[in-house]
Every structure is written in C-alpha cells, then in structure tokens.
Design a protein around this motif. Sequence first.
Motif, PDB file in Angstrom:
ATOM      1  N   THR A 250       8.212  14.555  -3.822  1.00 33.50           N
ATOM      2  CA  THR A 250       9.510  14.748  -3.175  1.00 33.50           C
ATOM      3  C   THR A 250      10.607  14.468  -4.198  1.00 33.50           C
ATOM      4  OG1 THR A 250       9.673  12.439  -2.469  1.00 33.50           O
ATOM      5  CG2 THR A 250       8.563  13.979  -0.967  1.00 33.50           C
ATOM      6  N   MET A 251      11.826  14.863  -3.869  1.00 29.99           N
ATOM      7  CA  MET A 251      12.941  14.625  -4.780  1.00 29.99           C
ATOM      8  C   MET A 251      13.113  13.136  -5.060  1.00 29.99           C
ATOM      9  SD  MET A 251      16.858  16.007  -4.469  1.00 29.99           S
ATOM     10  CE  MET A 251      17.086  15.287  -2.829  1.00 29.99           C
ATOM     11  N   GLN A 252      12.956  12.313  -4.013  1.00 32.12           N
ATOM     12  CA  GLN A 252      13.126  10.874  -4.194  1.00 32.12           C
ATOM     13  C   GLN A 252      12.007  10.296  -5.063  1.00 32.12           C
ATOM     14  OE1 GLN A 252      13.161  12.518  -1.321  1.00 32.12           O
ATOM     15  NE2 GLN A 252      15.045  12.028  -0.183  1.00 32.12           N
ATOM     16  N   SER A 253      10.769  10.754  -4.835  1.00 32.58           N
ATOM     17  CA  SER A 253       9.650  10.264  -5.643  1.00 32.58           C
ATOM     18  C   SER A 253       9.815  10.638  -7.110  1.00 32.58           C
ATOM     19  CB  SER A 253       8.332  10.819  -5.097  1.00 32.58           C
ATOM     20  OG  SER A 253       8.041  10.277  -3.831  1.00 32.58           O
ATOM     21  N   ILE A 254      10.250  11.863  -7.349  1.00 33.00           N
ATOM     22  CA  ILE A 254      10.458  12.305  -8.729  1.00 33.00           C
ATOM     23  C   ILE A 254      11.550  11.476  -9.398  1.00 33.00           C
ATOM     24  CG2 ILE A 254      11.305  14.235 -10.121  1.00 33.00           C
ATOM     25  CD1 ILE A 254       9.820  16.101  -8.145  1.00 33.00           C
ATOM     26  N   THR A 255      12.606  11.157  -8.661  1.00 36.73           N
ATOM     27  CA  THR A 255      13.690  10.331  -9.203  1.00 36.73           C
ATOM     28  C   THR A 255      13.175   8.956  -9.608  1.00 36.73           C
ATOM     29  OG1 THR A 255      15.340  11.470  -7.852  1.00 36.73           O
ATOM     30  CG2 THR A 255      15.940   9.301  -8.707  1.00 36.73           C
ATOM     31  N   VAL A 256      12.360   8.349  -8.760  1.00 35.76           N
ATOM     32  CA  VAL A 256      11.830   7.016  -9.045  1.00 35.76           C
ATOM     33  C   VAL A 256      10.857   7.059 -10.224  1.00 35.76           C
ATOM     34  CG1 VAL A 256      10.493   5.095  -8.104  1.00 35.76           C
ATOM     35  CG2 VAL A 256      12.196   6.235  -6.683  1.00 35.76           C
ATOM     36  N   THR A 257      10.072   8.115 -10.308  1.00 37.24           N
ATOM     37  CA  THR A 257       9.146   8.270 -11.430  1.00 37.24           C
ATOM     38  C   THR A 257       9.897   8.464 -12.738  1.00 37.24           C
ATOM     39  OG1 THR A 257       7.474   9.254  -9.987  1.00 37.24           O
ATOM     40  CG2 THR A 257       7.235   9.635 -12.350  1.00 37.24           C
ATOM     41  N   ASN A 258      10.913   9.315 -12.708  1.00 38.31           N
ATOM     42  CA  ASN A 258      11.701   9.587 -13.921  1.00 38.31           C
ATOM     43  C   ASN A 258      12.354   8.327 -14.475  1.00 38.31           C
ATOM     44  OD1 ASN A 258      11.135  12.305 -13.822  1.00 38.31           O
ATOM     45  ND2 ASN A 258      13.232  12.971 -13.456  1.00 38.31           N
ATOM     46  N   ASP A 259      12.658   7.391 -13.593  1.00 36.36           N
ATOM     47  CA  ASP A 259      13.465   6.227 -13.976  1.00 36.36           C
ATOM     48  C   ASP A 259      12.859   5.418 -15.109  1.00 36.36           C
ATOM     49  OD1 ASP A 259      15.653   4.226 -13.429  1.00 36.36           O
ATOM     50  OD2 ASP A 259      13.912   2.982 -12.905  1.00 36.36           O
ATOM     51  N   VAL A 260      11.544   5.419 -15.255  1.00 35.06           N
ATOM     52  CA  VAL A 260      10.921   4.570 -16.278  1.00 35.06           C
ATOM     53  C   VAL A 260      10.817   5.258 -17.636  1.00 35.06           C
ATOM     54  CG1 VAL A 260       9.605   3.289 -14.549  1.00 35.06           C
ATOM     55  CG2 VAL A 260       8.560   5.273 -15.669  1.00 35.06           C
TER      56      VAL A 260
ATOM     57  N   ALA B 282       0.815  -1.214   0.000  1.00 32.10           N
ATOM     58  CA  ALA B 282       0.000   0.000   0.000  1.00 32.10           C
ATOM     59  C   ALA B 282       0.849   1.265   0.000  1.00 32.10           C
ATOM     60  CB  ALA B 282      -0.940  -0.003   1.204  1.00 32.10           C
ATOM     61  N   ASP B 283       1.962   1.268   0.760  1.00 32.59           N
ATOM     62  CA  ASP B 283       2.747   2.505   0.860  1.00 32.59           C
ATOM     63  C   ASP B 283       3.406   2.877  -0.463  1.00 32.59           C
ATOM     64  OD1 ASP B 283       4.443   0.311   1.043  1.00 32.59           O
ATOM     65  OD2 ASP B 283       5.876   1.326   2.364  1.00 32.59           O
TER      66      ASP B 283
ATOM     67  N   PRO C 272       1.486   7.062   2.389  1.00 29.66           N
ATOM     68  CA  PRO C 272       2.318   6.809   1.202  1.00 29.66           C
ATOM     69  C   PRO C 272       3.787   7.098   1.495  1.00 29.66           C
ATOM     70  CG  PRO C 272       1.149   8.884   0.977  1.00 29.66           C
ATOM     71  CD  PRO C 272       0.606   8.222   2.197  1.00 29.66           C
ATOM     72  N   VAL C 273       4.659   6.329   0.892  1.00 26.68           N
ATOM     73  CA  VAL C 273       6.086   6.524   1.075  1.00 26.68           C
ATOM     74  C   VAL C 273       6.508   7.870   0.484  1.00 26.68           C
ATOM     75  CG1 VAL C 273       6.671   5.313  -1.076  1.00 26.68           C
ATOM     76  CG2 VAL C 273       8.368   5.477   0.755  1.00 26.68           C
ATOM     77  N   THR C 274       7.342   8.593   1.202  1.00 20.92           N
ATOM     78  CA  THR C 274       7.813   9.896   0.719  1.00 20.92           C
ATOM     79  C   THR C 274       9.248   9.841   0.201  1.00 20.92           C
ATOM     80  OG1 THR C 274       8.517  10.529   2.953  1.00 20.92           O
ATOM     81  CG2 THR C 274       6.289  11.174   2.261  1.00 20.92           C
ATOM     82  N   LYS C 275       9.957   8.749   0.545  1.00 23.06           N
ATOM     83  CA  LYS C 275      11.334   8.600   0.083  1.00 23.06           C
ATOM     84  C   LYS C 275      11.514   7.215  -0.542  1.00 23.06           C
ATOM     85  CE  LYS C 275      13.317  11.789   3.489  1.00 23.06           C
ATOM     86  NZ  LYS C 275      14.314  11.966   4.584  1.00 23.06           N
ATOM     87  N   PRO C 276      10.807   6.971  -1.638  1.00 20.79           N
ATOM     88  CA  PRO C 276      10.924   5.660  -2.283  1.00 20.79           C
ATOM     89  C   PRO C 276      12.293   5.486  -2.931  1.00 20.79           C
ATOM     90  CG  PRO C 276       9.703   7.146  -3.691  1.00 20.79           C
ATOM     91  CD  PRO C 276       9.936   7.887  -2.406  1.00 20.79           C
ATOM     92  N   THR C 277      12.631   4.246  -3.216  1.00 19.32           N
ATOM     93  CA  THR C 277      13.862   3.945  -3.955  1.00 19.32           C
ATOM     94  C   THR C 277      13.511   3.193  -5.232  1.00 19.32           C
ATOM     95  OG1 THR C 277      14.211   1.792  -2.887  1.00 19.32           O
ATOM     96  CG2 THR C 277      15.139   3.765  -1.783  1.00 19.32           C
ATOM     97  N   ILE C 278      14.388   3.307  -6.208  1.00 17.54           N
ATOM     98  CA  ILE C 278      14.160   2.604  -7.473  1.00 17.54           C
ATOM     99  C   ILE C 278      14.163   1.090  -7.239  1.00 17.54           C
ATOM    100  CG2 ILE C 278      15.158   2.124  -9.741  1.00 17.54           C
ATOM    101  CD1 ILE C 278      16.182   5.045  -9.745  1.00 17.54           C
TER     102      ILE C 278
ATOM    103  N   MET D 253       1.870   2.273  -3.402  1.00 15.84           N
ATOM    104  CA  MET D 253       0.784   2.320  -4.386  1.00 15.84           C
ATOM    105  C   MET D 253       0.902   3.539  -5.309  1.00 15.84           C
ATOM    106  SD  MET D 253      -2.371   0.946  -5.139  1.00 15.84           S
ATOM    107  CE  MET D 253      -3.621   1.491  -6.288  1.00 15.84           C
ATOM    108  N   ILE D 254       1.025   4.734  -4.727  1.00 14.25           N
ATOM    109  CA  ILE D 254       1.093   5.961  -5.542  1.00 14.25           C
ATOM    110  C   ILE D 254       2.327   5.948  -6.427  1.00 14.25           C
ATOM    111  CG2 ILE D 254       1.360   8.468  -5.443  1.00 14.25           C
ATOM    112  CD1 ILE D 254      -0.362   8.472  -2.944  1.00 14.25           C
ATOM    113  N   THR D 255       3.454   5.510  -5.886  1.00 13.20           N
ATOM    114  CA  THR D 255       4.698   5.465  -6.657  1.00 13.20           C
ATOM    115  C   THR D 255       4.555   4.576  -7.883  1.00 13.20           C
ATOM    116  OG1 THR D 255       5.987   5.812  -4.632  1.00 13.20           O
ATOM    117  CG2 THR D 255       7.156   4.923  -6.546  1.00 13.20           C
ATOM    118  N   ILE D 256       3.994   3.386  -7.691  1.00 16.84           N
ATOM    119  CA  ILE D 256       3.849   2.451  -8.817  1.00 16.84           C
ATOM    120  C   ILE D 256       2.833   2.978  -9.822  1.00 16.84           C
ATOM    121  CG2 ILE D 256       3.364   0.073  -9.479  1.00 16.84           C
ATOM    122  CD1 ILE D 256       5.887   0.518  -7.723  1.00 16.84           C
TER     123      ILE D 256
END
Length: 388
Positions: A293-303, A253-254, A350-356, A256-259
């Motif tokens: 967040t910066m980390q969320s944007i990084t993970v989103t950009n990765d794809v 669940a945490d 929701p996670v605020t500092k996700p990782t790739i 979910m938004i990132t994916i």
Amino acid sequence: MDNVIILRYGELFLKGKNRGFFERTLIKNIKEKLGKFRCNFSAQRGRYEISEYADEDEQAIVAAMKTVFGLQSLSIAKKCDSDLHAISDIILKNIPENATFKVKTHRADKTFSLTSPQVSCSIGEIILDKLPNSRVDLHNPEYEINVDIRETGKTYVYTDKIQCAGGMPVGTAGKGLLLLSGGIDSPVSAYMMSKRGLTLDAIHFYSYPYTSMQAKDKVKELACILSDYCGSMNLITIPFTQIQETIHKYCSADYMITIVRRFMMRVAEKVARMRDCGCLINGESLGQVASQTMQSITVTNDVVKTMPIFRPLIGMDKQEIVNISTAIGTYETSVLPFEDCCTVFMPDNPVTKPTIARAEAEEQKIVNIAELIEQAIDNLEIIEIKIQ
C-alpha cells in the motif's frame, strides 16, 4: 551471395554526442552473446551484420540476438552485389511462381544510378517477366521483398523483420541491486530495469530451516534465466533467520511484515553500497498485498537514506506482470511451490496503513538492530551467475 543476419538498433540514434558510448556497449553485449558461435560480426553505418556462420546455428543466433537489449529488430537476409540482376536472381529463387509480392527499396547508397521507386519498379518488371503467373499487390502481398542498397556496394534482400528486445544496452545506465524473491514479480522488475540499461546484482534473503534449500536453488535458477537478458550478475544470498526470529519475538504481529521489510531494505542498502550499486529495485505493485500500500511503501522507504528505490511494476496489474513473466521464461520457475522468507511467521491480519512513528516504536523493542544487520552481512554468500 551470402547468408547474413542484419541487426538494427533503436533508441541509440537519439543519443547525439554520447552515441559512441552506447554503441560500444551494445557491440560488447552482442559479442558476448555470439561468443559460443563460430561467426563473423561487423559494425556498419546504421546496422550490424553477422556472417560466415553455420546454417545449423542460424536460428540459435537469432534467438540469442532477440534477447539483447538495445537491438530493435533483425532480418535474415541474402547479401549480393548492388546489381539489379543479382538482386532479382535472389528473389526469383525464394518466391513461388504464382505469388503476390511487393518490392520495397531503401537506397542508402545515393550514388546508385536509380532511385528507390525506380529500383522497386525495375525489379518488379524482372520478376513479372520471369514469373508470369505472379502479380504485384501493394496492399496485402504474400511476400514483401525488402531491398536495402548500402554504401559498401552490397545489397541486402530479405522478407521479414523479427522484433528484438528493444530498450537500451545493459551497462549504459549504471548498476542496481535487485531484491530477488522466489515469486513472479521481482524477475520481471529485473527484466524491465535491464531494458533501460542497468547492470544488476541481486540480493536474496533466506530463512533456513523455515524455508528449504530448494527455495534458494529456485532463486538461483531464476537468476540464471534472467542472465539471458540482464547479462552476468552476482547473486548475493543473506541468512535472515535470526532477524526474523528476533522480530517475531519482540514486535507486534500486525507490524511483523513492515519491520521485516525495513530490515531487508537496511541490509540491501548496505550491500548495494558495498557493491557500488546506485539504486535498489523491487517488484512491488501498488495495492497488490498489504506491504505494498502507499502507506507501507512510505514506511519502507524511510530507512533507505542514500539511494532511490525503483519499482518498475508499481502501476501494473497482476496479469500484465504474469504475461511478461511468461514471455521471458521465468513464470514456470517462479510458481514452483518453494516459499521464500516473506511467508515465515506470516500474521493473520498485517497492518495495511502503517506509520513511521509506530514502526520506529516497534523497532525500539529490539536492542541490537545494528548487530543483527552486520551479522547477516558478514555471513552473505556470493554466487556468480554467468550468461547462459
């Protein structure tokens, strides 16, 4: 003496050898806006002129021109022969007897017998002779009278400069795909990127029945409002229900938004390439919500592998965004209470500092990612949005 509207452009004069391309695009955009009016448009050195229009259309034409990116300002003017008495007659008919005034002259026609200061002084003397109760005030006049003597043997006389949208003509910087939600931010991003010359298509994800058809209609209305600035566009709607249900079923669940956002970016990139778009655009502002967040944007950009993602609001606070939204007319529609698919299955924390690495691990729980994406794209709908 004729009533005319003078149009002035801004950054185009910096474009050197490419200036012709920018001017041709700007002229095309102006003519599209003028298509619903009976009037004459002409291009002259350094400015454009709209003439032979009905008096009752004047304010509507002004309103339309104020939304054309690339135009810096406009003036409603009187046009006459370049003759001191003809110019003075216009001024005398348009200021009261006891006004304070200042005459400011621009002499593009260097063959005219008087210099700019001499023209201003001579006209001022004529006004004072005819209106003895008036007086010159160079610092805070009630009327600042502009006299623009052109190389054509004609002169424009006007008092006000009306600010236009500025920026660069739409169509001079390529084409981008906007991720258009039903919120406040993404329409402002569209406005700001079109102001830099981008032509836009828009993509919208919906999750019926979790989101209503009214939410989809709301986004269509936002696209229609934006077309006033951004020009005609295609609104591409993507059914996202199956993707969201699958993520909700298999992923933590945490995350979910990132994916969800990674899937949106994958779909958007594929659609952008199908539509010959060179970039993606969204309304993210750093730190505004968990997914920004910066980390969320990084993970989103990765794809996204083949194009940049532009975030014109990244350094703006919410009130700045709301102010622009209000000014361009999208705010009232954006705040209508029809939620978009980003609110579906919203986790409490929701996670605020996700990782790739963790995001990829979550996605490995879904065995048919490519199939889900292709099914969504296969069922897209394209809605043509015309200039309003």
